[in-house]
Design a protein around this motif. Structure first.
Motif, PDB file in Angstrom:
ATOM      1  N   VAL A   1       0.865  -1.185   0.000  1.00 47.46           N
ATOM      2  CA  VAL A   1       0.000   0.000   0.000  1.00 47.46           C
ATOM      3  C   VAL A   1       0.902   1.236   0.000  1.00 47.46           C
ATOM      4  N   PHE A   2       0.543   2.209  -0.816  1.00 53.17           N
ATOM      5  CA  PHE A   2       1.227   3.501  -0.848  1.00 53.17           C
ATOM      6  C   PHE A   2       0.231   4.563  -0.412  1.00 53.17           C
ATOM      7  N   GLY A   3       0.677   5.456   0.464  1.00 52.33           N
ATOM      8  CA  GLY A   3      -0.195   6.535   0.918  1.00 52.33           C
ATOM      9  C   GLY A   3      -1.268   6.072   1.874  1.00 52.33           C
ATOM     10  N   GLU A   4      -0.924   5.072   2.699  1.00 57.73           N
ATOM     11  CA  GLU A   4      -1.911   4.583   3.663  1.00 57.73           C
ATOM     12  C   GLU A   4      -2.197   5.666   4.695  1.00 57.73           C
ATOM     13  N   ARG A   5      -3.450   5.770   5.074  1.00 58.78           N
ATOM     14  CA  ARG A   5      -3.810   6.790   6.049  1.00 58.78           C
ATOM     15  C   ARG A   5      -4.290   6.132   7.340  1.00 58.78           C
ATOM     16  N   ALA A   6      -4.087   6.828   8.422  1.00 53.63           N
ATOM     17  CA  ALA A   6      -4.535   6.336   9.719  1.00 53.63           C
ATOM     18  C   ALA A   6      -6.041   6.485   9.831  1.00 53.63           C
ATOM     19  N   ALA A   7      -6.647   5.656  10.685  1.00 49.85           N
ATOM     20  CA  ALA A   7      -8.097   5.715  10.883  1.00 49.85           C
ATOM     21  C   ALA A   7      -8.494   7.105  11.365  1.00 49.85           C
ATOM     22  N   GLY A   8      -9.476   7.679  10.727  1.00 52.91           N
ATOM     23  CA  GLY A   8      -9.942   9.004  11.119  1.00 52.91           C
ATOM     24  C   GLY A   8      -9.175  10.152  10.502  1.00 52.91           C
ATOM     25  N   GLU A   9      -8.070   9.844   9.832  1.00 51.56           N
ATOM     26  CA  GLU A   9      -7.269  10.911   9.209  1.00 51.56           C
ATOM     27  C   GLU A   9      -8.041  11.500   8.027  1.00 51.56           C
ATOM     28  N   GLU A  10      -8.113  12.808   7.982  1.00 58.33           N
ATOM     29  CA  GLU A  10      -8.865  13.471   6.914  1.00 58.33           C
ATOM     30  C   GLU A  10      -8.068  13.427   5.616  1.00 58.33           C
ATOM     31  N   VAL A  11      -8.760  13.138   4.543  1.00 57.31           N
ATOM     32  CA  VAL A  11      -8.110  13.061   3.240  1.00 57.31           C
ATOM     33  C   VAL A  11      -8.284  14.386   2.513  1.00 57.31           C
ATOM     34  N   GLN A  12      -7.173  14.910   2.024  1.00 63.19           N
ATOM     35  CA  GLN A  12      -7.243  16.137   1.240  1.00 63.19           C
ATOM     36  C   GLN A  12      -7.803  15.814  -0.148  1.00 63.19           C
ATOM     37  N   GLU A  13      -8.700  16.661  -0.607  1.00 59.54           N
ATOM     38  CA  GLU A  13      -9.336  16.439  -1.917  1.00 59.54           C
ATOM     39  C   GLU A  13      -8.292  16.279  -3.023  1.00 59.54           C
ATOM     40  N   VAL A  14      -7.231  17.087  -2.990  1.00 64.60           N
ATOM     41  CA  VAL A  14      -6.238  17.065  -4.075  1.00 64.60           C
ATOM     42  C   VAL A  14      -5.444  15.766  -4.109  1.00 64.60           C
ATOM     43  N   ASP A  15      -5.443  15.004  -3.004  1.00 63.92           N
ATOM     44  CA  ASP A  15      -4.651  13.774  -2.940  1.00 63.92           C
ATOM     45  C   ASP A  15      -5.409  12.544  -3.421  1.00 63.92           C
ATOM     46  N   ILE A  16      -6.696  12.690  -3.700  1.00 62.68           N
ATOM     47  CA  ILE A  16      -7.499  11.528  -4.098  1.00 62.68           C
ATOM     48  C   ILE A  16      -7.094  11.084  -5.503  1.00 62.68           C
ATOM     49  N   ILE A  17      -6.787   9.792  -5.627  1.00 57.05           N
ATOM     50  CA  ILE A  17      -6.324   9.237  -6.905  1.00 57.05           C
ATOM     51  C   ILE A  17      -7.481   9.198  -7.895  1.00 57.05           C
ATOM     52  N   SER A  18      -7.214   9.650  -9.130  1.00 53.92           N
ATOM     53  CA  SER A  18      -8.263   9.728 -10.145  1.00 53.92           C
ATOM     54  C   SER A  18      -7.933   8.934 -11.407  1.00 53.92           C
ATOM     55  N   ALA A  19      -6.750   8.308 -11.476  1.00 50.69           N
ATOM     56  CA  ALA A  19      -6.381   7.507 -12.660  1.00 50.69           C
ATOM     57  C   ALA A  19      -5.269   6.531 -12.277  1.00 50.69           C
ATOM     58  N   ILE A  20      -5.346   5.314 -12.831  1.00 50.13           N
ATOM     59  CA  ILE A  20      -4.309   4.286 -12.614  1.00 50.13           C
ATOM     60  C   ILE A  20      -4.039   3.599 -13.947  1.00 50.13           C
ATOM     61  N   GLU A  21      -2.771   3.336 -14.246  1.00 55.15           N
ATOM     62  CA  GLU A  21      -2.441   2.658 -15.504  1.00 55.15           C
ATOM     63  C   GLU A  21      -1.091   1.944 -15.406  1.00 55.15           C
ATOM     64  N   PHE A  22      -1.069   0.630 -15.736  1.00 53.66           N
ATOM     65  CA  PHE A  22       0.174  -0.112 -15.932  1.00 53.66           C
ATOM     66  C   PHE A  22       0.681   0.144 -17.347  1.00 53.66           C
ATOM     67  N   ASP A  23       2.007   0.097 -17.537  1.00 52.59           N
ATOM     68  CA  ASP A  23       2.513   0.138 -18.905  1.00 52.59           C
ATOM     69  C   ASP A  23       2.433  -1.279 -19.492  1.00 52.59           C
ATOM     70  N   LYS A  24       2.796  -1.436 -20.771  1.00 52.18           N
ATOM     71  CA  LYS A  24       2.607  -2.723 -21.457  1.00 52.18           C
ATOM     72  C   LYS A  24       3.456  -3.835 -20.859  1.00 52.18           C
ATOM     73  N   THR A  25       4.611  -3.481 -20.315  1.00 52.11           N
ATOM     74  CA  THR A  25       5.486  -4.507 -19.738  1.00 52.11           C
ATOM     75  C   THR A  25       5.041  -4.889 -18.335  1.00 52.11           C
ATOM     76  N   GLY A  26       4.306  -4.000 -17.677  1.00 56.37           N
ATOM     77  CA  GLY A  26       3.920  -4.237 -16.295  1.00 56.37           C
ATOM     78  C   GLY A  26       5.007  -3.863 -15.307  1.00 56.37           C
ATOM     79  N   ASP A  27       6.110  -3.296 -15.811  1.00 64.33           N
ATOM     80  CA  ASP A  27       7.217  -2.909 -14.932  1.00 64.33           C
ATOM     81  C   ASP A  27       7.056  -1.493 -14.385  1.00 64.33           C
ATOM     82  N   HIS A  28       6.115  -0.749 -14.914  1.00 68.54           N
ATOM     83  CA  HIS A  28       5.864   0.604 -14.420  1.00 68.54           C
ATOM     84  C   HIS A  28       4.370   0.814 -14.208  1.00 68.54           C
ATOM     85  N   LEU A  29       4.052   1.620 -13.220  1.00 67.99           N
ATOM     86  CA  LEU A  29       2.665   1.934 -12.883  1.00 67.99           C
ATOM     87  C   LEU A  29       2.573   3.445 -12.668  1.00 67.99           C
TER      88      LEU A  29
END
Length: 519
Positions: A32-60
């Motif tokens: 997990v990357f960017g794990e937050r503690a229970a009750g920790e407020e999430v900043q709107e700007v930090d919310i992930i809006s896109a995910i993509e692997f490259d064709k080799t799968g070696d980069h994300l």
């Protein structure tokens, strides 16, 4: 080969191979990357809006609402200097699961203001697509609502001056150089090989015979490397409506971008012009009945692309037929069951995402309630239908009132085409087997314990992790409990996920956290 509608979400389309279906996968937590503690407020700007692997799968790559793109690279294949592809050619088993590490991040988009239309343009990254690599540099496209950018990420050597030109042992005072004379030579040689015929006067003092021995040339070294992201091109001013999709062509030279009413074709090298290949805008906007919701190129046929609509249909078009592809080559849509129409029928039929299978034979589509798998050679109906969260059907009125019914969930297929996946509420995601005879329908939670079942009694619902760590709240709705005792929280939704191109590994976004699982 009829579509399968099972309450548990089983689907049996003829997808690949014969024989017994593969056994269900057992998913395990990886990272997990960017794990937050229970009750920790999430900043709107930090919310992930896109995910993509490259064709080799070696980069994300991930994009967020703050306009940032974060890159991760695979580390478990680099151990002992052995390339994973070399290991695959041998009988040496790869027992380790995929592991990634943070590589770099850069600010892709900034908030803008359109003064002509008096509109704010969000910096939020809508989509990321990897392009072909060249000379060990990574290339990718990222887009917000209006502007697409082409990025090059490359390792650059950092140049540093290792030795200054003053020898500290022979320096006297504040920067002045002590004189040293070299005797035994008829000509006054300098340390760097030259010599002086005439000695200049410096401050009325004679230049020391033989030059200044302590004067040395600076030495520049470049041992360290740093990753530099550079915007190579900006593709702007081509969309009147919000861009919902970008997709690379298999020719490596062109890509498409789609908004509500148009699909444009671009050349990667040319940023000041694009070709409008699909236009569904009627002459009178009052006649508008549907909009484009997603578009994608065929993975290997550079002349074929598909786009979906808000009416639940998918159109396959052939760029060889005409310059403006208003007429489709094939139309895929499911006929409405008689007597089943309601106020919500058209809203929940809207397709939020489509993906081609790796071999290009199948298209996976996600509408609000279901995943559908379509064979491009069979336009009579889907070969399989998977119920994602059927228990929410009685709640459609609530979902409409809090706007959740308009949430756009993404979908993905495994590299071997045997399974499909998509997200739901309460940070849950579903994995279905789509091989013939498969009944695999797994529910996983985006947490460190993905197989945890949230079985609770309606009288006393305990608070799950997903309801403690809430994201941006809309109104005052609270997590509910369905008839089976499963909790659901409309504020924690798993919209974005991606399947590794060659392994059973899934990356998914729960608010600002990136969770990775393997099987």
């Amino acid at each position: 080969m009829n579509g399968v509608d099972g309450g548990g979400g089983s689907g049996g389309g003829e997808v690949s191979g014969v024989g017994p279906p593969p056994s269900p996968l057992e998913w395990k937590f990886s990272q997990v990357f960017g794990e937050r503690a229970a009750g920790e407020e999430v900043q709107e700007v930090d919310i992930i809006s896109a995910i993509e692997f490259d064709k080799t799968g070696d980069h994300l790559a991930t994009g967020d609402r703050g306009g940032r793109v974060v890159l991760f690279e695979r580390t478990d294949t680099k151990d002992h200097g052995v390339n994973r592809r070399d290991l695959e050619r041998t009988d040496y088993p790869i027992s380790r699961h995929p592991e990634f590490r943070y590589k770099t991040e850069f600010q892709s988009h900034e908030p803008e203001f359109d003064y002509l239309k008096s509109l704010e343009i969000e910096e939020k990254i809508n989509k990321i697509r990897w392009c072909q690599t060249a000379n060990s540099a990574l290339f990718l496209l990222s887009t917000n609502d209006k502007t697409i950018k082409f990025w090059k990420v490359q390792e650059k050597k950092v140049k540093k001056i290792a030795d200054m030109n003053v020898d500290p042992s022979k320096a006297a005072g504040n920067g002045s150089v002590a004189s040293s004379s070299v005797s035994g030579s008829s000509k006054p040689y300098l340390v760097n090989g030259g010599y002086l015929d005439k000695l200049p006067n410096i401050n009325n003092e004679s230049f020391p015979a033989g030059g200044i021995a302590s004067l040395r040339l600076p030495v520049v070294t470049s041992n360290e490397t740093s990753l530099v992201a550079r915007c190579r091109r900006v593709y702007a001013h081509a969309h009147d409506y919000h861009i919902n999709s970008i997709s690379n062509n298999s020719d490596g030279e062109t890509f498409i971008s789609a908004d509500d009413l148009r699909v444009n074709l671009w050349n990667l090298e040319i940023s000041n012009q694009s070709f409008n290949i699909v236009d569904v805008k009627p002459q009178n906007m009052e006649d508008l009945t549907e909009v484009i919701t997603s578009a994608e190129f065929h993975p290997s046929h550079c002349n074929t692309l598909a786009y979906s609509s808000s009416k639940g249909s998918i159109r396959l078009i052939d760029l060889r037929q005409s310059a403006l592809c208003d007429s489709h080559a094939k139309l895929f849509e499911e006929q409405e069951a008689p007597g089943s129409r309601s106020f919500f029928t058209e809203i929940i039929a809207s397709i939020s995402d489509i993906k081609f299978a790796k071999d290009g034979r199948y298209i996976l589509s996600r509408d609000y309630m279901t995943l559908k798998l379509w064979d491009i050679n069979m336009d009579s109906g889907p070969v399989a239908t998977f119920q994602v969260h059927e228990y929410l059907r009685p709640k459609l009125c609530d979902l409409y009132e809090n706007d959740s019914i308009f949430d756009k969930f993404e979908c993905c297929l495994s590299g071997d085409g045997q399974r499909v996946a998509t997200g739901s509420y309460s940070n849950l995601f579903r994995v279905f087997g789509c091989a013939p005879g498969s009944t695999e329908a797994t529910t996983l939670e985006a947490s460190k314990n993905p197989m945890r079942r949230q079985v609770q009694t309606p009288s006393r619902p305990s608070r799950s992790l997903s309801s403690i760590t809430r994201v941006v709240r809309r109104g005052s709705e609270s997590p509910g409990v369905d008839s089976n005792g499963n909790s659901f929280d409309f504020t924690t939704k798993l919209l974005h996920l991606a399947w590794h191109p060659s392994e059973n590994s899934i990356a998914c976004a729960a608010a600002n956290s990136l969770y990775m699982y393997y099987a």
